[in-house]
Design an enzyme around this catalytic site. Sequence first.
Site, short mmCIF file in Angstrom:
data_model
loop_
_atom_site.label_atom_id
_atom_site.label_comp_id
_atom_site.label_asym_id
_atom_site.label_seq_id
_atom_site.Cartn_x
_atom_site.Cartn_y
_atom_site.Cartn_z
N SER A 22 0.52 -1.64 -0.07
CA SER A 22 0.14 0.21 0.12
C SER A 22 0.84 1.30 -0.12
O SER A 22 2.31 1.22 0.16
CB SER A 22 -1.05 0.07 1.67
OG SER A 22 -1.30 1.42 2.31
N TYR A 42 -1.59 -0.58 10.88
CA TYR A 42 -2.36 -0.65 8.71
C TYR A 42 -0.95 -0.45 7.91
O TYR A 42 -0.23 -1.14 7.63
CB TYR A 42 -3.89 -0.13 8.43
CG TYR A 42 -3.63 -0.25 7.03
CD1 TYR A 42 -4.26 -2.17 6.25
CD2 TYR A 42 -3.01 0.26 5.62
CE1 TYR A 42 -4.23 -1.46 5.06
CE2 TYR A 42 -3.29 0.38 4.59
CZ TYR A 42 -4.26 -1.29 3.60
OH TYR A 42 -4.23 -2.02 3.01
N ALA A 66 1.63 -0.27 9.60
CA ALA A 66 2.83 -0.71 9.40
C ALA A 66 3.10 -1.70 9.09
O ALA A 66 3.73 -2.74 8.81
CB ALA A 66 2.96 -0.77 11.33
N SER A 67 1.65 -2.60 9.17
CA SER A 67 1.70 -3.93 8.54
C SER A 67 2.14 -4.52 6.97
O SER A 67 3.22 -4.58 6.23
CB SER A 67 -0.35 -4.86 8.38
OG SER A 67 -0.54 -4.13 7.64
N1 LIG Z 1 -8.48 -0.58 -1.45
C1 LIG Z 1 -7.38 0.05 -1.51
O1 LIG Z 1 -7.59 1.22 -1.42
C2 LIG Z 1 -6.38 -0.20 -0.50
C3 LIG Z 1 -5.27 0.19 -1.24
C4 LIG Z 1 -3.55 -0.06 -0.80
C5 LIG Z 1 -3.78 -1.59 -0.72
N2 LIG Z 1 -5.13 -2.43 -0.94
C6 LIG Z 1 -4.42 -3.69 -0.24
O2 LIG Z 1 -4.99 -4.20 -1.35
C7 LIG Z 1 -5.04 -5.74 -1.21
C8 LIG Z 1 -6.70 -5.61 -1.24
O3 LIG Z 1 -7.61 -5.26 -0.98
P1 LIG Z 1 -9.70 -4.12 -1.75
O4 LIG Z 1 -9.15 -3.23 -1.37
O5 LIG Z 1 -9.03 -5.11 -2.14
O6 LIG Z 1 -10.12 -5.37 -0.49
P2 LIG Z 1 -11.54 -6.00 -0.39
O7 LIG Z 1 -12.06 -5.83 0.62
O8 LIG Z 1 -12.23 -5.97 -1.49
O9 LIG Z 1 -11.23 -7.12 -0.14
C9 LIG Z 1 -9.99 -8.28 0.67
C10 LIG Z 1 -10.24 -9.80 -0.01
O10 LIG Z 1 -9.26 -10.45 1.45
C11 LIG Z 1 -9.99 -11.18 1.73
N3 LIG Z 1 -9.47 -11.62 2.54
C12 LIG Z 1 -8.92 -10.74 4.01
N4 LIG Z 1 -8.99 -11.60 4.90
C13 LIG Z 1 -8.46 -12.94 4.45
C14 LIG Z 1 -8.14 -14.12 4.71
N5 LIG Z 1 -7.08 -14.01 6.08
N6 LIG Z 1 -7.47 -15.11 4.48
C15 LIG Z 1 -8.32 -14.86 3.39
N7 LIG Z 1 -9.17 -13.95 2.09
C16 LIG Z 1 -8.97 -12.66 3.04
C17 LIG Z 1 -11.58 -10.60 1.68
O11 LIG Z 1 -12.27 -12.42 2.26
C18 LIG Z 1 -11.90 -10.06 0.11
O12 LIG Z 1 -12.39 -10.18 -0.58
C19 LIG Z 1 -5.73 -5.78 0.48
O13 LIG Z 1 -4.46 -6.24 1.15
C20 LIG Z 1 -5.64 -4.21 0.56
O14 LIG Z 1 -4.70 -4.01 2.10
C21 LIG Z 1 -6.22 -1.74 -1.09
#
Ligand SMILES: NC(=O)c1ccc[n+]([C@@H]2O[C@H](COP(=O)([O-])OP(=O)(O)OC[C@H]3O[C@@H](n4cnc5c(N)ncnc54)[C@H](O)[C@@H]3O)[C@@H](O)[C@H]2O)c1
Length: 248
Positions: free
Chosen positions: A140, A153, A155-156
Site C-alpha cells: 500500500s 495498517y 505498519a503491516s
Molecule cells: N482499497 C484500497 O484503497 C487499498 C489501498 C492500498 C492497498 N490495498 C490492499 O489491496 C488488497 C485488496 O484489498 P481490496 O481493497 O480489494 O479489499 P476487499 O476487502 O475488497 O478485498 C479483500 C479480500 O481479502 C479477503 N480476505 C481478508 N482476510 C482474509 C483471510 N484471512 N484469508 C483469506 N482471504 C481474506 C476478503 O475476504 C476479501 O475478499 C489488500 O491487501 C489491501 O490492503 C487496498
Amino acid sequence: MNRFEDVKVLLTGAGSGIGRATALRLVSEGAAVYAVDLSGEGLADTAAAASGPGRIATRVADVADESAVVETVRAAAAALGGIDVLVNVAGIHRTTPVARLTVADMERLFAVNVVGTALFCRETLPHLPDHRGVIVNVASSAAAHGNPYMTAYAASKGAVLGFSLSLAAEVAYRGVRVVPVSPGSVNTPLAGPHVLPPDLDASYYARIRSPFGAADPEQIAGVIAFAASRDAGYLTGAEIRADGGSHI
Ligand SMILES: NC(=O)c1ccc[n+]([C@@H]2O[C@H](COP(=O)([O-])OP(=O)(O)OC[C@H]3O[C@@H](n4cnc5c(N)ncnc54)[C@H](O)[C@@H]3O)[C@@H](O)[C@H]2O)c1
C-alpha cells in the site's frame, strides 16, 4: 492480449475488490487461476463473472492459518499442474486513532497482511520455476507515506514491502522475480466503517487524496497483471506505486 496463456496463477483475496478484478483480468488473458479467499460467496461471484480463454478454480481458506496455507498451496499445485505466478492480494484494514488501537486488532492485521503473505511465499516458492516464477505482493502507499488513523495498517503494509524487497534479493539467483505493488486509494469495500474522533474535520483527509480520485480495482489489476507478465521480465525488487499521484 493473451499474455497468460499456459500460465498457472495462485491468487489470494480473489473474493472481492482488487483480487476479484485481478482474477478476471488474468482469466481474460488466458491464465489458469486458482483463487483463494475467506469468503466462499465472494469466490462464487468472482468465478461466475470470469470469462475468457483462461479458467478459474476456487478454494476457501484463511491466509493467516498456517496449516490451511500449506494444504491450499499443495492443492493448487496439484490442480494446476504447477504454479508459475503467486499474487498475494488478501488483506484487511483498520482505521483507528492510535489511542484506540487494541492488541487484538494489531495481531489480526499482522496475521493476515504480513504472516499470510509470508506463508504463501514460503510454501509457493519451491513450486515456482527458475527464470520464470513471479510473486506479486500487494502492499500500500501507506507503507511509505503518512496516513492519519492508519498507523497499524500502515505498519503491516510497511512489513509487506520490506519482506518483498528482501525476498526479491534472496531468490534473484534463481531468476524468480518479486514485485510489491502499492495502490493508493481504491474503490473497494476494504476500509469499512471508520472509527474517528467526533471532532475530526474530514478535510484532514484531503491531503492523501489523488487528484485523479480513487482508482477502480480494474486499474490496479492492470498494474498487477503487468508486474506478473513477461513484459516486466526485468522488474524485480522494485515497488510499483499506483496511487494516482497522491504524493507528488
Ligand atoms: N482499497 C484500497 O484503497 C487499498 C489501498 C492500498 C492497498 N490495498 C490492499 O489491496 C488488497 C485488496 O484489498 P481490496 O481493497 O480489494 O479489499 P476487499 O476487502 O475488497 O478485498 C479483500 C479480500 O481479502 C479477503 N480476505 C481478508 N482476510 C482474509 C483471510 N484471512 N484469508 C483469506 N482471504 C481474506 C476478503 O475476504 C476479501 O475478499 C489488500 O491487501 C489491501 O490492503 C487496498
